[in-house]
Design an enzyme around this catalytic site. Structure first.
Site, PDB file in Angstrom:
ATOM      1  N   MET A 161      54.863 149.290 -20.020  1.00 26.28           N
ATOM      2  CA  MET A 161      56.154 148.997 -20.816  1.00 26.28           C
ATOM      3  C   MET A 161      56.137 147.328 -21.514  1.00 26.28           C
ATOM      4  O   MET A 161      56.966 147.359 -22.379  1.00 26.28           O
ATOM      5  CB  MET A 161      56.781 148.110 -19.725  1.00 26.28           C
ATOM      6  CG  MET A 161      56.752 149.107 -18.187  1.00 26.28           C
ATOM      7  SD  MET A 161      58.112 150.031 -18.884  1.00 26.28           S
ATOM      8  CE  MET A 161      58.321 151.866 -17.792  1.00 26.28           C
ATOM      9  N   SER A 207      56.240 154.887 -18.206  1.00 27.94           N
ATOM     10  CA  SER A 207      55.567 154.390 -18.628  1.00 27.94           C
ATOM     11  C   SER A 207      54.949 154.301 -18.159  1.00 27.94           C
ATOM     12  O   SER A 207      54.229 152.924 -18.197  1.00 27.94           O
ATOM     13  CB  SER A 207      56.213 153.428 -19.803  1.00 27.94           C
ATOM     14  OG  SER A 207      54.410 153.294 -21.105  1.00 27.94           O
ATOM     15  N   LYS A 237      42.615 146.124  -9.349  1.00 25.93           N
ATOM     16  CA  LYS A 237      43.149 147.287 -10.151  1.00 25.93           C
ATOM     17  C   LYS A 237      42.189 148.311  -9.367  1.00 25.93           C
ATOM     18  O   LYS A 237      41.447 148.058  -8.946  1.00 25.93           O
ATOM     19  CB  LYS A 237      42.903 147.358 -11.395  1.00 25.93           C
ATOM     20  CG  LYS A 237      43.377 148.362 -11.656  1.00 25.93           C
ATOM     21  CD  LYS A 237      44.160 148.358 -13.830  1.00 25.93           C
ATOM     22  CE  LYS A 237      44.853 149.609 -14.288  1.00 25.93           C
ATOM     23  NZ  LYS A 237      45.995 149.529 -13.146  1.00 25.93           N
ATOM     24  N   HIS A 253      40.592 145.410 -16.957  1.00 24.99           N
ATOM     25  CA  HIS A 253      41.683 144.928 -16.109  1.00 24.99           C
ATOM     26  C   HIS A 253      40.834 143.746 -15.411  1.00 24.99           C
ATOM     27  O   HIS A 253      39.653 144.089 -14.634  1.00 24.99           O
ATOM     28  CB  HIS A 253      41.876 146.173 -15.028  1.00 24.99           C
ATOM     29  CG  HIS A 253      43.237 146.301 -15.940  1.00 24.99           C
ATOM     30  ND1 HIS A 253      43.226 147.426 -17.002  1.00 24.99           N
ATOM     31  CD2 HIS A 253      44.617 146.298 -16.284  1.00 24.99           C
ATOM     32  CE1 HIS A 253      44.290 148.545 -17.440  1.00 24.99           C
ATOM     33  NE2 HIS A 253      44.831 146.776 -17.679  1.00 24.99           N
ATOM     34  N   HIS A 254      41.443 142.827 -14.417  1.00 20.76           N
ATOM     35  CA  HIS A 254      41.791 141.858 -12.611  1.00 20.76           C
ATOM     36  C   HIS A 254      40.772 143.262 -12.056  1.00 20.76           C
ATOM     37  O   HIS A 254      40.670 144.286 -11.959  1.00 20.76           O
ATOM     38  CB  HIS A 254      42.576 141.651 -12.657  1.00 20.76           C
ATOM     39  CG  HIS A 254      43.842 142.496 -12.789  1.00 20.76           C
ATOM     40  ND1 HIS A 254      44.118 143.801 -11.282  1.00 20.76           N
ATOM     41  CD2 HIS A 254      44.464 143.059 -13.214  1.00 20.76           C
ATOM     42  CE1 HIS A 254      45.107 144.122 -11.805  1.00 20.76           C
ATOM     43  NE2 HIS A 254      45.428 144.020 -12.065  1.00 20.76           N
ATOM     44  N   GLY A 269      54.648 142.615  -4.199  1.00 11.64           N
ATOM     45  CA  GLY A 269      53.710 141.962  -5.297  1.00 11.64           C
ATOM     46  C   GLY A 269      53.472 141.122  -6.178  1.00 11.64           C
ATOM     47  O   GLY A 269      54.508 140.544  -6.903  1.00 11.64           O
ATOM     48  N   GLY A 296      58.341 147.595  -5.088  1.00 10.25           N
ATOM     49  CA  GLY A 296      56.824 146.710  -4.880  1.00 10.25           C
ATOM     50  C   GLY A 296      57.223 145.401  -5.248  1.00 10.25           C
ATOM     51  O   GLY A 296      56.304 144.341  -5.889  1.00 10.25           O
ATOM     52  N   CYS A 297      58.273 145.108  -4.796  1.00 13.14           N
ATOM     53  CA  CYS A 297      58.940 143.350  -5.133  1.00 13.14           C
ATOM     54  C   CYS A 297      58.448 141.917  -4.646  1.00 13.14           C
ATOM     55  O   CYS A 297      57.916 140.996  -5.296  1.00 13.14           O
ATOM     56  CB  CYS A 297      60.495 143.425  -4.506  1.00 13.14           C
ATOM     57  SG  CYS A 297      60.556 142.950  -2.714  1.00 13.14           S
TER      58      CYS A 297
HETATM   59  N1  LIG Z   1      53.145 150.397 -16.486  1.00  9.73           N
HETATM   60  C1  LIG Z   1      53.210 149.263 -16.348  1.00  9.73           C
HETATM   61  O1  LIG Z   1      53.533 148.230 -17.204  1.00  9.73           O
HETATM   62  C2  LIG Z   1      52.564 148.607 -15.540  1.00  9.73           C
HETATM   63  C3  LIG Z   1      51.916 148.791 -14.513  1.00  9.73           C
HETATM   64  N2  LIG Z   1      51.676 148.031 -13.966  1.00  9.73           N
HETATM   65  C4  LIG Z   1      51.496 149.385 -12.014  1.00  9.73           C
HETATM   66  O2  LIG Z   1      51.679 148.548 -11.154  1.00  9.73           O
HETATM   67  C5  LIG Z   1      51.356 149.334 -10.148  1.00  9.73           C
HETATM   68  C6  LIG Z   1      51.387 147.858  -9.006  1.00  9.73           C
HETATM   69  O3  LIG Z   1      50.469 147.156 -10.022  1.00  9.73           O
HETATM   70  P1  LIG Z   1      50.434 145.391  -9.138  1.00  9.73           P
HETATM   71  O4  LIG Z   1      51.346 145.044  -8.505  1.00  9.73           O
HETATM   72  O5  LIG Z   1      49.716 144.552 -10.036  1.00  9.73           O
HETATM   73  O6  LIG Z   1      49.876 145.624  -7.793  1.00  9.73           O
HETATM   74  P2  LIG Z   1      50.110 144.734  -6.362  1.00  9.73           P
HETATM   75  O7  LIG Z   1      49.370 144.928  -5.563  1.00  9.73           O
HETATM   76  O8  LIG Z   1      49.815 142.844  -6.589  1.00  9.73           O
HETATM   77  O9  LIG Z   1      51.940 145.043  -5.655  1.00  9.73           O
HETATM   78  C7  LIG Z   1      52.043 146.045  -5.321  1.00  9.73           C
HETATM   79  C8  LIG Z   1      52.881 145.979  -4.551  1.00  9.73           C
HETATM   80  O10 LIG Z   1      53.040 147.418  -3.827  1.00  9.73           O
HETATM   81  C9  LIG Z   1      53.416 147.293  -2.720  1.00  9.73           C
HETATM   82  N3  LIG Z   1      53.571 148.421  -2.084  1.00  9.73           N
HETATM   83  C10 LIG Z   1      52.392 149.167  -1.843  1.00  9.73           C
HETATM   84  N4  LIG Z   1      52.752 150.806  -1.492  1.00  9.73           N
HETATM   85  C11 LIG Z   1      53.651 150.958  -1.270  1.00  9.73           C
HETATM   86  C12 LIG Z   1      55.296 152.070  -0.860  1.00  9.73           C
HETATM   87  N5  LIG Z   1      53.937 153.168  -0.336  1.00  9.73           N
HETATM   88  N6  LIG Z   1      56.091 151.761  -0.882  1.00  9.73           N
HETATM   89  C13 LIG Z   1      56.321 150.315  -1.529  1.00  9.73           C
HETATM   90  N7  LIG Z   1      55.679 149.140  -1.675  1.00  9.73           N
HETATM   91  C14 LIG Z   1      54.433 149.979  -1.631  1.00  9.73           C
HETATM   92  C15 LIG Z   1      52.329 146.737  -1.920  1.00  9.73           C
HETATM   93  O11 LIG Z   1      52.512 146.085  -0.621  1.00  9.73           O
HETATM   94  P3  LIG Z   1      51.133 145.899   0.080  1.00  9.73           P
HETATM   95  O12 LIG Z   1      50.523 144.203  -0.892  1.00  9.73           O
HETATM   96  O13 LIG Z   1      51.678 144.974   1.364  1.00  9.73           O
HETATM   97  O14 LIG Z   1      50.435 147.118  -0.139  1.00  9.73           O
HETATM   98  C16 LIG Z   1      52.636 145.341  -3.012  1.00  9.73           C
HETATM   99  O15 LIG Z   1      54.087 144.546  -2.694  1.00  9.73           O
HETATM  100  C17 LIG Z   1      50.168 149.447 -10.730  1.00  9.73           C
HETATM  101  O16 LIG Z   1      50.154 151.082 -10.627  1.00  9.73           O
HETATM  102  C18 LIG Z   1      49.403 149.233 -11.528  1.00  9.73           C
HETATM  103  O17 LIG Z   1      48.477 149.799 -11.867  1.00  9.73           O
HETATM  104  C19 LIG Z   1      51.192 146.741 -13.536  1.00  9.73           C
HETATM  105  C20 LIG Z   1      51.605 146.376 -14.626  1.00  9.73           C
HETATM  106  C21 LIG Z   1      51.811 146.769 -15.980  1.00  9.73           C
HETATM  107  O1  LIG Z   2      46.761 147.474 -13.373  1.00  8.70           O
HETATM  108  C1  LIG Z   2      47.572 146.425 -14.215  1.00  8.70           C
HETATM  109  O2  LIG Z   2      47.475 145.299 -13.890  1.00  8.70           O
HETATM  110  C2  LIG Z   2      48.073 147.693 -15.132  1.00  8.70           C
HETATM  111  N1  LIG Z   2      48.266 148.578 -14.709  1.00  8.70           N
HETATM  112  C3  LIG Z   2      48.397 149.030 -16.058  1.00  8.70           C
HETATM  113  C4  LIG Z   2      47.876 150.165 -16.969  1.00  8.70           C
HETATM  114  O3  LIG Z   2      47.398 150.990 -15.895  1.00  8.70           O
HETATM  115  O4  LIG Z   2      47.509 150.755 -17.937  1.00  8.70           O
HETATM  116  C5  LIG Z   2      49.100 148.500 -17.933  1.00  8.70           C
HETATM  117  C6  LIG Z   2      48.793 147.246 -17.734  1.00  8.70           C
HETATM  118  O5  LIG Z   2      47.743 147.002 -17.744  1.00  8.70           O
HETATM  119  C7  LIG Z   2      48.681 146.539 -16.983  1.00  8.70           C
END
Ligand SMILES: NC(=O)C1=CN([C@@H]2O[C@H](COP(=O)(O)OP(=O)(O)OC[C@H]3O[C@@H](n4cnc5c(N)ncnc54)[C@H](OP(=O)(O)O)[C@@H]3O)[C@@H](O)[C@H]2O)C=CC1
Ligand SMILES: O=C(O)C1=N[C@H](C(=O)O)C[C@H](O)C1
Length: 254
Positions: free
Chosen positions: A112, A109, A146, A142-143, A11, A8-9
């Site tokens: 994180m 988790s 999401k 959240h934003h 994103g 997901g690099c």
């Molecule tokens: N555990 C934690 O602490 C946190 C968890 N999260 C979680 O992380 C995830 C990503 O969040 P965020 O970065 O905001 O989302 P984004 O949509 O900004 O980024 C996700 C990225 O993953 C890519 N992607 C989507 N589907 C696939 C796939 N099947 N294979 C590979 N890459 C894929 C997307 O591509 P494209 O844009 O082309 O679809 C995009 O570049 C969410 O589930 C969020 O809830 C977020 C923050 C903290």
């Molecule tokens: O999608 C996000 O941005 C986030 N997702 C995680 C969640 O679903 O709890 C963690 C964080 O709050 C940001």
């Protein structure tokens, strides 16, 4: 050097993870994975893990539940430990993670950040101390991008409360469909989506004539990325297959 793969690099989170890795003297980004694989000036980006020909010490994933099958196949076949930070997995997907963790170390988790994981421990303690005299409600914000609701963190906090409570609670997500007074054994979970809120979580213990509120606000995505990198270092040292969580990491820190 810790050789890291970022899934997901492209994103929002993936880019912050890359930045945190760049700033860490002991870390090298080996490659990235994203739907739109593309050459990047710093590391190669593949559109699926299966296309990656090399080796690495650990993979950090912030992408989508749709990526999970490919990641589990990749991690187990190549024996590369996985840090899974994506949220919104189904019950079946969580079961698949448990199975893969018999073969390769996996750290999962829904949040994180160190702060939320300390909050989780506090919520369990508060629930145990307050017993059934207080109603538990969780509000997450959240934003507007999401996709999943409730957040992974809200579910973690609900589970922590459930572990402290003297009864087995029922989660209620949609009060509109519940036409009756609140049941004592409920945990209400409400989701707000708007603007660019990074992530807020509030756990409310409402009793007779008194209310306790425990709250965490993330001010930037760096807290999640730094926590994920800490998890990656922990996992590469763990060496043995198993399912690890922030509980394992926090117990080493506090
Ligand atoms: N555990 C934690 O602490 C946190 C968890 N999260 C979680 O992380 C995830 C990503 O969040 P965020 O970065 O905001 O989302 P984004 O949509 O900004 O980024 C996700 C990225 O993953 C890519 N992607 C989507 N589907 C696939 C796939 N099947 N294979 C590979 N890459 C894929 C997307 O591509 P494209 O844009 O082309 O679809 C995009 O570049 C969410 O589930 C969020 O809830 C977020 C923050 C903290
Ligand atoms: O999608 C996000 O941005 C986030 N997702 C995680 C969640 O679903 O709890 C963690 C964080 O709050 C940001």
């Amino acid at each position: 050097m810790l050789k890291v793969l970022i899934s997901g690099c492209n994103g929002h989170m993936g880019r912050v993870v890359a930045q945190v890795c760049r700033e860490a003297p002991d870390v090298e980004i080996t490659a990235g994975f994203d739907l739109l694989g593309a050459e990047n000036e710093e590391f190669p980006v593949f559109s699926s893990p299966a296309e990656f020909p090399g080796q690495a010490d650990v993979l950090i994933d912030f992408s989508s539940p749709a990526a999970l099958p490919g990641l589990l196949e990749f991690g187990t076949a190549r024996r590369i430990p996985l840090v899974l930070a994506t949220t919104g997995y189904s019950e079946e997907q969580l079961a698949a993670v448990d199975t893969a963790a018999l073969t390769v170390p996996i750290f999962r988790s829904g949040n994180m950040s160190l702060g939320v994981n300390v909050l989780t421990a506090l919520v369990e303690k508060a629930a145990a101390a307050l017993g059934d005299g207080f109603d538990v409600e969780i509000v997450e914000r959240h934003h507007n991008r999401k996709v999943d609701a409730p957040s992974g963190t809200a579910l973690m906090l609900a589970q922590a409360a459930a572990e402290g409570l003297p009864y087995s609670p029922e989660y209620v997500y949609d009060r509109q469909s519940v036409r009756r007074p609140r049941d004592k054994r409920e945990i209400g979970i409400s989701s707000v989506r708007g603007g660019n809120i990074v992530g807020d979580h509030e756990v409310i213990f409402a009793g007779r004539d008194e209310v306790i509120e425990l709250k965490h606000s993330a001010m930037s995505r760096e807290v999640f990325a730094s926590g994920a990198l800490r998890a990656a270092r922990f996992l590469s040292r763990a060496g043995v297959p198993g399912l690890y969580s922030m509980k394992d990491l926090v117990s080493q820190i506090i």
